[in-house]
Design an enzyme around this catalytic site. Sequence first.
Site, PDB file in Angstrom:
ATOM      1  N   ARG A  75      47.511  37.693  43.267  1.00 57.51           N
ATOM      2  CA  ARG A  75      48.343  37.853  42.074  1.00 57.51           C
ATOM      3  C   ARG A  75      49.616  38.607  42.415  1.00 57.51           C
ATOM      4  NH1 ARG A  75      48.450  43.045  41.220  1.00 57.51           N
ATOM      5  NH2 ARG A  75      46.570  44.343  41.374  1.00 57.51           N
ATOM      6  N   GLY A  77      52.456  41.637  41.941  1.00 57.94           N
ATOM      7  CA  GLY A  77      52.348  43.072  41.707  1.00 57.94           C
ATOM      8  C   GLY A  77      51.670  43.821  42.831  1.00 57.94           C
ATOM      9  N   ILE A  79      49.117  47.701  43.240  1.00 57.42           N
ATOM     10  CA  ILE A  79      47.762  48.182  42.971  1.00 57.42           C
ATOM     11  C   ILE A  79      47.534  48.437  41.483  1.00 57.42           C
ATOM     12  CG2 ILE A  79      48.349  50.637  43.302  1.00 57.42           C
ATOM     13  CD1 ILE A  79      45.589  50.914  44.727  1.00 57.42           C
ATOM     14  N   HIS A  82      40.715  48.397  37.511  1.00 65.78           N
ATOM     15  CA  HIS A  82      39.899  47.797  36.456  1.00 65.78           C
ATOM     16  C   HIS A  82      38.619  48.606  36.328  1.00 65.78           C
ATOM     17  CE1 HIS A  82      42.452  44.337  36.059  1.00 65.78           C
ATOM     18  NE2 HIS A  82      42.263  43.961  37.308  1.00 65.78           N
ATOM     19  N   ILE A 145      49.829  43.487  33.618  1.00 64.82           N
ATOM     20  CA  ILE A 145      49.852  42.037  33.813  1.00 64.82           C
ATOM     21  C   ILE A 145      50.032  41.736  35.289  1.00 64.82           C
ATOM     22  CG2 ILE A 145      51.161  39.905  33.388  1.00 64.82           C
ATOM     23  CD1 ILE A 145      51.894  41.034  30.648  1.00 64.82           C
ATOM     24  N   GLY A 157      45.732  37.511  34.972  1.00 69.69           N
ATOM     25  CA  GLY A 157      46.112  37.690  33.578  1.00 69.69           C
ATOM     26  C   GLY A 157      46.448  39.122  33.229  1.00 69.69           C
ATOM     27  N   ALA A 159      45.045  43.211  31.750  1.00 71.91           N
ATOM     28  CA  ALA A 159      43.993  44.204  31.489  1.00 71.91           C
ATOM     29  C   ALA A 159      44.540  45.196  30.476  1.00 71.91           C
ATOM     30  CB  ALA A 159      43.590  44.921  32.771  1.00 71.91           C
ATOM     31  N   CYS A 175      50.491  50.175  39.594  1.00 74.39           N
ATOM     32  CA  CYS A 175      51.456  49.100  39.851  1.00 74.39           C
ATOM     33  C   CYS A 175      52.542  49.525  40.835  1.00 74.39           C
ATOM     34  CB  CYS A 175      52.076  48.605  38.546  1.00 74.39           C
ATOM     35  SG  CYS A 175      50.852  48.029  37.353  1.00 74.39           S
TER      36      CYS A 175
END
Length: 223
Positions: A75, A77, A79, A82, A145, A157, A159, A175
């Site tokens: 994806r 971005g 780090i 979650h 995102i 997607g 979080a 991020c």
Amino acid sequence: MSFLVDLGATSYIACYATQQAVVARRCSGDLDRDCFLLTEHPPVYTLGKRGGEQHLHISKEMLAQKGIDVVSIERGGEITYHGPGQLVLYPILHLRKRKMRVTEYVGLLEETMIRLAADFGVRVVRNTRNAGVWTEDGRSKIGSIGIAIRHGVSFHGFAFNLNTDLEPFSWINPCGLTGVTATSLAREAGTDFDPAEVKKRLLSIVADLFGEFTVVDSLHSVK
């Protein structure tokens, strides 16, 4: 019509494998409908295409002690974290067939979280330089995102921090951004929320922004 599966709590690796399988079917045409995967993960740090391990401020020994995995994925971005108490949505959408630009798609993901927070009395905003949604002062991030596109099909997607334990965010630069803290709907509102109630509202917003869908019990029931 699109469909949505609530996977419940799933390991990141298992859910990632599920995404890959659905994306492959959507790209090949074997699956002729778009899909939304709703889930929650045990504690895990994920690294995007730009890496971000340098933004991890906790030792591997401590990670192992706390049972937190670190997973590299494709994806966009850097780090992010979650964990339990997040609402994680992975839309697997054929953007090309929807004639939807990537910037438009990201904007809709942000709008989903903005509306969700507003419905529970919390105002959050966009940041023109960084995807996701933030508190009005721009200092705290409530929703992240990170997406990938394969042959016109989106995956990964967003979080959204609902009742999330925020401490693991303090062990990273979220991020890859310095001076940024994480927050949650619970922290901003000063109360915890019933996840089932918030999920119900989330599904309504997703249907409004992305079109109606059916809710199915499992991917096995989808042909």
